[in-house]
Motif scaffolding. Sequence first.
Motif, short mmCIF file in Angstrom:
data_model
loop_
_atom_site.label_atom_id
_atom_site.label_comp_id
_atom_site.label_asym_id
_atom_site.label_seq_id
_atom_site.Cartn_x
_atom_site.Cartn_y
_atom_site.Cartn_z
N ASN A 4 0.84 -1.19 0.00
CA ASN A 4 0.00 0.00 0.00
C ASN A 4 0.88 1.24 0.00
O ASN A 4 1.80 1.35 0.82
CB ASN A 4 -0.90 0.00 1.23
N LYS A 6 0.80 5.42 0.14
CA LYS A 6 0.03 6.63 0.37
C LYS A 6 0.51 7.71 -0.59
O LYS A 6 1.65 8.16 -0.50
CB LYS A 6 0.19 7.10 1.82
N ARG A 7 -0.37 8.11 -1.49
CA ARG A 7 0.02 9.06 -2.53
C ARG A 7 -0.57 10.43 -2.28
O ARG A 7 -1.64 10.57 -1.69
CB ARG A 7 -0.41 8.53 -3.90
N TYR A 14 -6.00 11.89 -6.76
CA TYR A 14 -5.58 11.23 -5.53
C TYR A 14 -4.83 12.25 -4.67
O TYR A 14 -3.71 12.59 -4.93
CB TYR A 14 -4.70 10.01 -5.82
N ASP A 16 -3.65 12.58 -0.94
CA ASP A 16 -3.50 11.96 0.36
C ASP A 16 -4.37 10.70 0.48
O ASP A 16 -5.13 10.54 1.42
CB ASP A 16 -3.85 12.96 1.46
N LYS A 17 -4.23 9.79 -0.51
CA LYS A 17 -5.00 8.55 -0.50
C LYS A 17 -4.06 7.36 -0.61
O LYS A 17 -2.94 7.47 -1.11
CB LYS A 17 -6.01 8.53 -1.65
N VAL A 18 -4.53 6.19 -0.15
CA VAL A 18 -3.73 4.98 -0.18
C VAL A 18 -4.14 4.12 -1.38
O VAL A 18 -5.33 3.85 -1.57
CB VAL A 18 -3.89 4.17 1.12
N TYR A 19 -3.15 3.70 -2.17
CA TYR A 19 -3.40 2.84 -3.33
C TYR A 19 -2.63 1.54 -3.16
O TYR A 19 -1.51 1.52 -2.64
CB TYR A 19 -2.95 3.54 -4.62
N LEU A 78 2.60 -0.63 4.49
CA LEU A 78 2.15 0.72 4.13
C LEU A 78 3.36 1.61 3.92
O LEU A 78 4.19 1.77 4.82
CB LEU A 78 1.25 1.30 5.21
N GLU A 80 4.76 5.40 3.10
CA GLU A 80 4.34 6.79 3.20
C GLU A 80 5.54 7.72 3.05
O GLU A 80 6.69 7.30 3.25
CB GLU A 80 3.70 7.07 4.56
N ASP A 90 3.66 12.55 -3.90
CA ASP A 90 3.77 11.15 -3.50
C ASP A 90 4.77 10.96 -2.36
O ASP A 90 4.53 11.40 -1.25
CB ASP A 90 4.12 10.28 -4.70
#
Length: 244
Positions: A4, A6-7, A14, A16-19, A78, A80, A90
């Motif tokens: 995962n 966090k972009r 996108y 501040d969302k997690v892809y 995750l 980040e 990103d």
Amino acid sequence: MKINIKRFSKDKVYEDKVYQYDTNEDNLLKALYDIKINIDSTLTFRCGCKSGVCGSCALKVNGVEKLACKTRIKDSDLIEPMSNSNIIKDLIVDVSHETFLIKKTNSFIEENIEIELSQKDIKIIDLQSNCILCNSCFSSCPVYDVNKDFLGPFALTRALRYINDKKNASRANIVSSIQSNGIWDCTLCSACTLVCPQGIDPKADIMQLQNISIQNGYNNPNMQTFDFGTNFNDDFGGFNPNGF
């Protein structure tokens, strides 16, 4: 394996969302390259030497600061960007504060003393000289999270390196520069020490800087807020400024 990421981007949908991405690589930097080349060319990250020397690929894995090139990932990790810095895109953050803090602490040789150094002299500054300015300590620091004027671990470690450098004729200027929003503001929590990829101990460096400051006539301003009680001198035999 799925990881995962966090972009963040001000110009994309996108923000501040997690892809989640699939990758067959277990080295994080290789995984990021795999994703960028084969899955999503818009993914943005920073790297340089790819061997743990430059520090440019630093980021967070499951909330802990790591160098991507030296990190083995697991399923569902995750990824980040670093904390306490403005995100550019990103996983890339703005690290321009490095130059500002180094100048603010006078952590360089302004005036050189012509002196022959022994191997012992070199060893004293060797560990602190290994700082790669990866900003891992800066990202993990809880003090900077609430006080943006705090000098931060790597700046104070660098200050110690140049205070201990016998070639430096301007060491007193460095000691003076680290008193405000510096060594006395650190909580000595060791978060910076735990994440340093070079094995540097900023907490110990800051404690050493506190001792050097006291030896040079400075005092901990926080001591003024302590209430020892009216019977402190009677109970403990008085305060000896020269130690026990």
